[in-house]
Design a protein around this motif. Structure first.
Motif, PDB file in Angstrom:
ATOM      1  N   ASP A  70     -44.975   5.628  -5.459  1.00 46.03           N
ATOM      2  CA  ASP A  70     -43.775   5.431  -4.643  1.00 46.03           C
ATOM      3  C   ASP A  70     -43.994   4.406  -3.536  1.00 46.03           C
ATOM      4  OD1 ASP A  70     -42.014   7.067  -5.989  1.00 46.03           O
ATOM      5  OD2 ASP A  70     -42.463   8.837  -4.776  1.00 46.03           O
ATOM      6  N   THR A 112     -39.802   7.579   7.912  1.00 45.74           N
ATOM      7  CA  THR A 112     -40.631   8.778   8.104  1.00 45.74           C
ATOM      8  C   THR A 112     -40.142   9.955   7.265  1.00 45.74           C
ATOM      9  OG1 THR A 112     -39.273   9.510   9.956  1.00 45.74           O
ATOM     10  CG2 THR A 112     -41.179   8.143  10.497  1.00 45.74           C
ATOM     11  N   ALA A 113     -39.041   9.775   6.568  1.00 45.83           N
ATOM     12  CA  ALA A 113     -38.453  10.902   5.828  1.00 45.83           C
ATOM     13  C   ALA A 113     -39.216  11.192   4.539  1.00 45.83           C
ATOM     14  CB  ALA A 113     -36.991  10.598   5.506  1.00 45.83           C
ATOM     15  N   VAL A 114     -39.173  12.456   4.135  1.00 45.63           N
ATOM     16  CA  VAL A 114     -39.711  12.876   2.835  1.00 45.63           C
ATOM     17  C   VAL A 114     -38.517  13.309   1.997  1.00 45.63           C
ATOM     18  CG1 VAL A 114     -41.173  14.568   1.661  1.00 45.63           C
ATOM     19  CG2 VAL A 114     -41.876  13.618   3.873  1.00 45.63           C
ATOM     20  N   TRP A 115     -38.502  12.870   0.746  1.00 47.12           N
ATOM     21  CA  TRP A 115     -37.304  13.080  -0.086  1.00 47.12           C
ATOM     22  C   TRP A 115     -37.542  14.070  -1.196  1.00 47.12           C
ATOM     23  CZ3 TRP A 115     -33.246  10.794   2.186  1.00 47.12           C
ATOM     24  CH2 TRP A 115     -33.534   9.764   3.094  1.00 47.12           C
ATOM     25  N   LEU A 129     -33.241   3.588   1.090  1.00 37.01           N
ATOM     26  CA  LEU A 129     -33.508   4.837   1.825  1.00 37.01           C
ATOM     27  C   LEU A 129     -34.913   4.860   2.425  1.00 37.01           C
ATOM     28  CD1 LEU A 129     -31.762   7.490  -0.440  1.00 37.01           C
ATOM     29  CD2 LEU A 129     -31.132   6.910   1.903  1.00 37.01           C
ATOM     30  N   GLN A 130     -35.880   4.399   1.659  1.00 39.12           N
ATOM     31  CA  GLN A 130     -37.263   4.404   2.160  1.00 39.12           C
ATOM     32  C   GLN A 130     -37.429   3.449   3.344  1.00 39.12           C
ATOM     33  OE1 GLN A 130     -40.313   5.785   1.081  1.00 39.12           O
ATOM     34  NE2 GLN A 130     -39.719   6.883  -0.780  1.00 39.12           N
ATOM     35  N   TYR A 132     -35.184   4.981   6.481  1.00 42.68           N
ATOM     36  CA  TYR A 132     -35.700   6.251   7.048  1.00 42.68           C
ATOM     37  C   TYR A 132     -37.181   6.371   6.710  1.00 42.68           C
ATOM     38  CZ  TYR A 132     -30.691   7.029   7.181  1.00 42.68           C
ATOM     39  OH  TYR A 132     -29.353   6.892   7.408  1.00 42.68           O
TER      40      TYR A 132
END
Lengths: 258, 334
Positions: A76, A255-258, A249-250, A253
């Motif tokens: 990823d 720091t986000a985990v999806w 999206l990556q 954001y």
């Protein structure tokens, strides 16, 4: 080439794996753009299936590329956090979808190459590469069977379908030469018997493609000009737009985990 | 529920003594729980109603690819992209089984497609709402597929054999879809403040439209009563809506999200939640073509069909050529 110019073996393998994994990623992405918009329901299903296979293969190839690199980058991270110049896909993969004929012809020309590549990779001296290739080859055999069949049926269909398929072939032909052009990384992979030398795939590819196109009543273009650069990070304008969409999206954001 | 407000042409539910001997024998078979198969006798109204219901259901699967397809290219990880592709591929497959089930009733897929494109047949109102953030993909799986399952599980026992069998296969896949939707919501609800806000916003926007999927109350509806007598509808709209709310409220709570209904309360006496009716004026506007995405959804389907005409014609022409070539040597030999 002198030994002093040869890339470090792990670095070369990392790059070579990116070339395969990025090609399956970008083509899978392009194919997935058709979702819900294809000419007939069976094609919606088939295209989703092809895209799904290509994305699945991407996870394996980029996963291994990250492992070989040893810098802690996952599949990823490689797919979503590199910019266009770091992508190593073939230019044909990023060609826009165009009409359905363009999409099919792109798929066929790639599938015929992809199948030959994977068959050779199943004999790779690196067992990790051989294992991924063996799995992917089963899927790609079906991709090739489907795309070749449709190219024949549409080439030898109506005048309109033939015209569209010939137009697609004429436009895409100059993106097939890149399959067979080698650089120092390819030489290193071939010397180590990890991957086949690109040039060694050419005759078999041309034989397969010529036979199918002839059955499809399509004319193989005379030009031998080859667009190139994708495999060393020099892309068309199209890739940046594709990545802006894919990575949104990556990037927005981080720091986000999806 | 992917089929809403299906008309039966009935003015009242027919009683056994009003029926011809054939029709009575048919109704008695249904009452005994037997399956009706394609080549068997059936009343015209049963056939027509089933075509409307299965057709609407099939169209919903096809149009339903679009709001989710909207996020396939932007799915945030390779895994999520693969899962969403698999899900949307399933939806297209469901459409295919359902069109095949409808074909056993004497209507072709092309005829049904034409009825969809001309606006004479509907698809579920829910697909006229946009998917604005990634959390909407979670909400669609959790709420929309969740509501669809409520209706489809009982339809596995429906009286028409091909429909019941299609539904068995579809239900297996739908429960996977709902789980993937809920899994996205879990990640979002446990994520960054922005992700949580997206999850809550998705629930806020999809709650009402999800309740509308069951259709308005059909306590008084002759059509529903007739469909229930034929066992092509098993539960009332209100029963299914209640069941959906009762199942979904604890799931929302587990996610730490708030259902956008201030009147929502557990009612000990009835053993279910009290909840507010969705905005039915909005529902009827969406059915009339005034939802946020009606025009885009239908025009995307029409465009796909029209742009693909040359493809379909090419394949037909090729198969005719092949047939002619096969026939030619035989003709020459004779």
């Amino acid at each position: 080439m002198s030994a002093a110019q040869a890339p470090a073996p792990q670095q070369a393998l990392h790059e070579a794996l990116l070339r395969i994994g990025d090609s399956t990623l970008i083509l899978g992405h392009r194919v997935s753009e058709w979702c819900g918009h294809s000419p007939v329901l069976e094609e919606d299903i088939a295209l989703a299936n092809v895209a799904l296979d290509l994305i699945g293969q991407t996870q394996l190839w980029l996963g291994l590329a990250g492992e070989v690199e040893g810098a802690g980058r996952s599949a990823d991270a490689l797919a979503y956090r590199r910019d266009a110049a770091q992508f190593r896909n073939l230019l044909i993969a990023e060609r826009p979808n165009g009409d359905f004929g363009m999409t099919l012809m792109r798929q066929y020309l790639f599938d015929a190459y992809h199948m030959l590549l994977l068959q050779r990779l199943t004999a790779s001296s690196d067992p990790r590469v051989a294992a991924i290739a063996a799995k992917a080859a089963k899927e790609v055999a079906y991709h090739l069977e489907r795309s070749a069949d449709l190219v024949v049926r549409l080439g030898d269909g109506t005048e309109e379908s033939r015209r569209r398929m010939q137009t697609a072939l004429d436009e895409l032909w100059s993106y097939t030469g890149e399959f067979f052009i080698a650089d120092a990384i390819d030489e290193a992979m071939a010397d180590a018997a990890i991957m086949p030398h690109p040039a060694s795939l050419k005759d078999a590819w041309l034989a397969e493609v010529s036979a199918t196109l002839s059955e499809a009543t399509l004319k193989v273009p005379a030009s031998t000009y080859a667009h190139k650069g994708g495999r060393r990070g020099v892309h068309s304008e199209h890739l940046g737009h594709l990545l802006a969409n894919m990575q949104f999206l990556q990037r927005a954001y981080p720091t986000a985990v999806w | 529920m992917y089929a809403q407000m299906v008309q039966t042409d009935a003015t009242h539910v027919r009683k056994l003594d009003e029926m011809s001997p054939e029709e009575r024998a048919f109704q008695e078979r249904i009452d005994r729980g037997e399956k009706i198969e394609p080549k068997e006798w059936m009343p015209d109204a049963y056939r027509k109603t089933l075509i409307r219901q299965i057709g609407q259901h099939a169209h919903s699967e096809i149009v339903g690819q679009l709001p989710e397809g909207n996020w396939i290219t932007r799915a945030p990880t390779l895994e999520r992209k693969a899962i969403l592709l698999a899900k949307v591929q399933d939806e297209a497959g469901h459409g295919l089984y359902l069109y095949c089930a409808a074909e056993t009733l004497g209507v072709s897929r092309d005829e049904l497609t034409e009825l969809l494109h001309s606006g004479k047949m509907k698809y579920s109102s829910i697909f006229n709402y946009p998917t604005l953030t990634w959390a909407d993909i979670g909400a669609v799986g959790w709420l929309v597929d969740g509501a669809a399952i409520m209706n489809q599980v009982p339809l596995q026992r429906t009286s028409y054999g091909p429909y019941a069998r299609a539904m068995i296969r579809i239900c297996k896949e739908e429960s996977f879809h709902q789980r993937q939707g809920y899994d996205i919501m879990m990640k979002m609800a446990q994520g960054t403040p922005e992700q949580k806000a997206m999850a809550q916003d998705a629930l806020n926007r999809f709650w009402g439209p999800a309740l509308m999927m069951f259709g308005p109350s059909d306590k008084e509806s002759v059509h529903s009563a007739q469909s229930m007598a034929w066992k092509i509808k098993i539960n009332s709209n209100d029963e299914l809506r209640q069941k959906f709310v009762d199942q979904t409220v604890p799931q929302a709570k587990y996610l730490g999200l708030t259902v956008p209904d201030e009147t929502l309360r557990w009612n000990e006496e009835k053993g279910g939640h009290d909840f507010a009716e969705p905005d039915w004026s909005e529902f009827f506007e969406v059915l009339a073509g005034n939802g946020p995405c009606n025009r885009e959804r239908l025009s995307a389907r029409v465009k796909a069909w029209e742009d693909g005409a040359w493809f379909r014609e090419g394949l037909v022409a090729h198969s005719e050529k092949v047939a002619a070539r096969r026939a030619a040597p035989r003709a020459a030999a004779e």
